[in-house]
Each structure stands twice: as structure tokens, then as C-alpha cells.
Write an enzyme that holds these catalytic residues in place. Structure first.
Site, mmCIF file in Angstrom:
data_model
loop_
_atom_site.group_PDB
_atom_site.id
_atom_site.type_symbol
_atom_site.label_atom_id
_atom_site.label_comp_id
_atom_site.label_asym_id
_atom_site.label_seq_id
_atom_site.Cartn_x
_atom_site.Cartn_y
_atom_site.Cartn_z
ATOM 1 N N LYS A 37 -9.800 2.654 -3.438
ATOM 2 C CA LYS A 37 -10.159 1.861 -1.865
ATOM 3 C C LYS A 37 -11.923 3.127 -1.242
ATOM 4 O O LYS A 37 -11.728 4.006 -1.631
ATOM 5 C CB LYS A 37 -9.014 2.530 -0.717
ATOM 6 C CG LYS A 37 -9.270 1.596 1.228
ATOM 7 C CD LYS A 37 -8.093 2.198 1.537
ATOM 8 C CE LYS A 37 -8.619 1.392 3.440
ATOM 9 N NZ LYS A 37 -7.456 1.561 3.966
ATOM 10 N N CYS A 77 -5.126 -2.881 2.764
ATOM 11 C CA CYS A 77 -5.246 -2.062 4.397
ATOM 12 C C CYS A 77 -6.338 -2.832 5.204
ATOM 13 O O CYS A 77 -6.275 -4.137 5.093
ATOM 14 C CB CYS A 77 -4.920 -0.743 4.272
ATOM 15 S SG CYS A 77 -4.522 -0.660 6.340
ATOM 16 N N GLU A 119 0.440 -1.547 0.111
ATOM 17 C CA GLU A 119 0.297 -0.021 0.050
ATOM 18 C C GLU A 119 0.936 1.096 -0.090
ATOM 19 O O GLU A 119 1.911 1.408 0.319
ATOM 20 C CB GLU A 119 -0.736 0.104 1.497
ATOM 21 C CG GLU A 119 -1.928 1.230 1.178
ATOM 22 C CD GLU A 119 -2.601 1.128 2.855
ATOM 23 O OE1 GLU A 119 -3.782 2.105 3.030
ATOM 24 O OE2 GLU A 119 -1.906 0.600 3.633
#
Length: 538
Positions: free
Chosen positions: A359, A412, A297
Site C-alpha cells: 500500500k 482501503c 484487506e
């Protein structure tokens, strides 16, 4: 009473006869100790003491408060809240490490953050305690009622508002791969129900009933535990993993979070990724010529598509017939200034962007700030970085590696949401989790995160490819077996082949619906039973 139970009675009496602040303190200590069942400790047998202790505390509190439903609700909520506060404080203290990365600016917030999150999460355990207390009885089935209430509260915690399913009680099984296989049927919330049903069962040993009736719940709990272990052993019986014809390289650069965004280190960090991408074969895991390279990430410390020469340098490092999945910040013009996204880019060997994912589930206060106008006045709205933080992506959609292998990108903590991972319409070949747990150092945080990602593989039957900046990076097959991994803060690469996905799981078909229905039915039947009993008494 037999001599054995006369000896054991000292323990339940400590809980049954406690009152006032002592009772609340015992609840807090039971919750705190329960967190040691979680990774990296995995001491789940401790729950055979702490969960019955909580049941006995409820027994003692409600024995002295038989009438008045509002008093019972208040009592149950208070005890549940203190238990939950201890559990989440003990299990989540490590979040304070993130405030020490930029200590000069945020260290003063550390104690508030460490306490504030457990304070809020404990409300859900308090709700479960209130539901249980309102319907509490002196029968051995009260443990099932408590298990149902805790399951419903756990699901609410992971669903309402933004949801935060971290450290659900079912993760007590996560250190046992065999016991964790039940998640393929019932999911993490099913494991929560089983955890409370099994580990709280010894509370019946202190009941004032004939010995066989006291032992029966413990025997049933043991039988369920044996069944779970047998089912897990059956699923794991093929002790080898089959592989697809896709070789993958996972890059773990182990870059300190304090250094990650320093302007003078930008090129050095980028070059570290390129060097690891070009490193000779033979990293940890199966050796093969990588077709898909994976960076973690927010790997590059700049806007990837706007940095002159960056894509060209990536293309040169990849060579022929390769692709790169990389986490990076993406910007595009907004109504007022730039809008930023936490994204995954799929880049071909010619330097072109072949796929993109933004995301969807952002971390509150980490990537965006709720109630920003209020926090602006307090001077702490820049927790999510400059500007307004990140914008959320509009849809969770799979990407395709090498135009053949569909994968579900998860950035994440998106990987801790079970239904979203399992509920995509088109079943992918694997899950891709890119993360940066450098914020939390060598604390339990990275280990807990890895364990939760592994459970997503068990729930879905899908292998997981995981790249973490400072670890834990690894390859997990569809049964949750760790094919290979790199430990925390070790720089290196993993060269591995993609495991073949397992057959469709029951959990992916029905998601959380069955265990929620079971829990609701238990609460309803208990309510009916209590109503009928009160009617007879009146």
C-alpha cells in the site's frame, strides 16, 4: 416584486439580516444539513436550500462590510469555516466508531477525533469563503465565483499534505447514476463545481433585479442539470453489461473487528476464509467456476508467508487453475527490527506468491502516526498499532490475474484518490479494491466509501471488484452500475464474471486539469472585473 417573490423573501431575509453568532450558527446549520445529500441518504435536493442560504449569508455579511479587503477575507473565511465545520461534522461523525473497537484504550479520544477532523477540513471551506469574499459582488455571477473557489479548495483538500478527498461536494450527485456520468468528463472536482453552480443558483431569486434577470441563473442551472441527466441516460442506454472470460469469487467473511486479531481465534478465522473459498457455486451474482478468488484487506490474522502450512492450505482450497488475491500484513527486516507493510498477495494454486503490492497511501493515525516523537510524550502514538505502524510502498503498480488480466490494486481508502486511480500509464482491465470497513460498523462510512469507489469506475471506465470484510463487497461495471453486491455485515460469497471495461474516458486523458483551469480563469476574470470597477469608482 411579484407576489411569489414577496412570499419567498421571508427566507432570504432570515439569512441576509442575520448577524454575529446567529449568522455563524446559520452557516453551521446549512453545512450540517448539506451532508444529508451524501450516501446513504442521497437527499441532494436539500442543497437547493442550503447552498443559496450560504450565498445569502455572504451577501448579508459583506453588504455591511463593503470596504477593507482584510475584513472581507476574515468575514468570508469565518462563514466558510462554520459552513465546512457543520458539513464535515455531520458527514464524518462516524469515524468515532473506530475508537470504540478497543474502547478501554481509545474511547476517551473519540470526541476529540470526531471534532478534530472537521475542524481541520473546514479550513479549506474557509479558504474558499475568503477567496469568494475578497472578490464578492452583487452580480448573479457571484455563484460561479463561489463554485470556482469551492472547487479549488476541494482539490487542495484532496491533494496537499497526505490529502483527504473524502466527501467532496461533488458526491452529492453520487446517488443518481445518470447525473454521476459527468464524472467521466470532469471527475469528482468537476462535479463539485457543478454542484455549487447548480444548487446555489436559486440565490439569485432574492436579488434586487427585474424578474427575468433573477430567473435566468435558475433557468441556466436547470438546463445544465437536464444536460447532465441526458448525457447520463445516453451513456447508460445499453442496459446490459458485457463480460470478460474471467469468473471471480469475492469472499465477505463479516468478521467483527474486536475478534479479528484475537490469538485464540486465528485458526477459526482462517478456516472461515478457506470454507467460503470452497463453498458451492451459486453465491450472489452470476454463477461460474471462479478463476480468481478475492479476500479483503488484512484478511489473515498473521504473517501469511511465515505461518507454517498457511500457503499449503490455501493451495488445497483453491484447487486447479485458480489464483487468490488476498490482503495481508507483510514483514521484512529493517535497519532496526521488522518493517511491516499493508499488502496484497497474488497467490497461485500451487501456493507460490505470483505478485505483490504494498500500500502506497497510508491512513494517517490509522496506519502510521505523523509527529510520532511528540505524540509519544502524550502517550497516544500507538494509534497505528505496535511499533512504528506500516511503511508505505514505493510505487503503485498493476498486477496480472491469470497472466492475462491486468488490474490496479487499491487497498482501503486508496480508492478515494481520483487522479491516482486514473493516472496510471498502462490502462488495466479492472480496479481491485480490498478494504476492511468493520471499524465503522453500520454507520454511513461504508456506504460513503462504496459510493466513492463506484465513482472511480465512472471516471476511468474500468470495472471494480471490491472485497470488504464486513461489506459492502460487490462488482461494479465501467459505467458505475452495480452488477451485484453483498450488504453490510452479511457473510457470504459473490460469484460473478468480470465486466468488460468501457472505452477510454475524457477524464482519464486530462484528469483534473480542465476543471482547475476553468476555476482559476473564473477567479482571475472576477479579480480583473472588481479591479476595473474599483478603479472607475475611485
Amino acid at each position: 416584486m411579484s407576489p411569489l417573490f414577496q412570499k419567498l423573501s421571508v427566507i432570504p431575509n432570515t439569512f441576509l439580516l442575520a448577524w454575529g453568532w446567529r449568522r455563524r450558527l446559520l452557516c453551521f446549520l446549512c453545512g450540517s444539513a448539506s451532508a444529508f445529500a451524501l450516501p446513504p441518504y442521497g437527499l441532494f435536493p436539500i442543497l437547493f436550500l442550503t447552498f443559496p442560504g450560504f450565498v445569502w449569508l455572504l451577501d448579508g455579511a459583506l453588504e455591511t462590510n463593503r470596504s477593507g479587503v482584510f475584513k472581507r477575507l476574515r468575514t468570508g473565511f469565518a462563514l466558510g469555516w462554520f459552513f465546512g465545520f457543520g458539513y464535515y461534522l455531520s458527514g464524518l461523525w462516524w469515524i468515532g466508531s473506530a475508537f470504540l473497537v478497543d474502547a478501554e484504550q481509545f474511547a476517551w479520544l473519540m470526541p476529540f477525533a470526531v471534532v478534530a477532523m472537521p475542524l481541520g477540513l473546514a479550513l479549506f471551506t474557509g479558504l474558499a469563503g475568503a477567496i469568494a469574499a475578497a472578490l464578492w459582488g452583487d452580480t448573479r455571477t457571484r455563484v460561479l465565483l463561489l463554485a470556482a473557489a469551492m472547487t479549488l479548495a476541494d482539490w487542495l483538500k484532496g491533494t496537499i499534505l497526505t490529502g483527504f478527498p473524502w466527501n467532496s461536494y461533488g458526491y452529492a450527485f453520487s446517488e443518481s447514476l445518470a447525473l454521476s456520468q459527468t464524472a467521466s468528463v470532469l471527475g469528482i472536482y468537476g462535479l463539485t463545481f457543478l454542484a455549487w453552480s447548480i444548487f446555489a443558483a436559486p440565490a439569485a431569486l432574492a436579488d434586487s433585479r427585474p424578474l427575468p434577470l433573477r430567473v435566468l441563473p435558475v433557468g441556466l442551472a436547470a438546463a445544465v442539470l437536464v444536460f447532465m441527466a441526458t448525457y447520463g441516460a445516453y451513456r447508460l442506454a445499453p442496459d446490459t453489461t458485457d463480460y470478460e472470460d474471467l469468473d471471480i469469487r469475492i469472499v465477505q467473511p463479516s468478521i467483527n473487528q474486536q475478534d479479528k486479531w484475537r490469538p485464540e481465534l486465528r485458526d477459526e478465522i482462517f478456516q472461515t476464509y478457506l470454507d467460503l473459498t470452497e463453498a458451492p457455486l451459486g453465491g450472489e451474482g452470476r454463477v461460474g467456476t471462479p478463476q480468481l478468488v478475492v479476500w479483503p484487506e488484512s484478511a489473515v490474522p498473521f504473517l501469511l508467508t511465515r505461518e507454517p502450512g498457511a500457503l499449503h492450505r490455501i493451495s488445497a482450497a483453491l484447487g486447479q487453475n485458480k489464483e487468490l488475491a488476498v490482503g495481508a500484513v507483510r514483514a521484512e527486516p529493517g535497519e532496526i527490527g521488522q518493517v511491516y507493510f499493508n499488502s496484497i498477495f497474488l497467490i497461485g494454486n500451487d501456493g507460490t506468491v505470483r505478485g505483490l503490492y504494498d500500500k502506497v497511501r497510508l491512513v494517517p493515525f490509522g496506519e502510521y502516526v505523523p509527529f510520532r516523537p511528540l505524540l509519544d510524550k502524550l502517550g497516544i502514538s500507538n494509534l497505528a498499532g505496535p511499533g512504528a505502524g506500516f511503511e508505505a510502498g514505493d510505487v503503485r503498480r498493476p498486477l496480472s490475474a491469470m497472466d492475462k488480466y491486468l488490474f490496479l490494486p487499491l487497498i482501503c481508502y486508496e480508492a478515494i484518490f481520483p487522479a491516482e486511480t486514473a493516472g496510471v500509464a498502462q490502462r488495466p482491465a479492472f480496479l481491485l479494491n480490498l478494504t476492511n470497513d468493520a471499524w465503522f460498523g453500520r454507520t454511513p462510512g461504508p456506504y460513503q466509501h462504496f459510493a466513492q469507489v463506484r465513482l472511480r469506475s465512472i471516471e476511468t471506465g474500468l470495472p471494480t471488484i471490491r472485497a470488504a470484510n464486513t461489506g459492502i463487497s460487490g462488482v461494479i461495471d465501467g459505467l458505475g452500475r452495480v452488477v451485484t453486491k453483498l450488504p453490510v455485515f452479511e457473510r457470504g460469497v459473490i460469484d460473478a464474471r468480470l465486466p468488460v471495461r468501457e472505452p477510454e474516458t475524457i477524464y482519464r486523458t486530462f484528469l483534473d486539469t480542465p476543471i482547475l483551469i476553468i476555476s482559476v480563469i473564473i477567479v482571475i476574470l472576477t479579480s480583473i472585473h472588481r479591479y476595473n470597477r474599483n478603479s472607475r469608482l475611485n
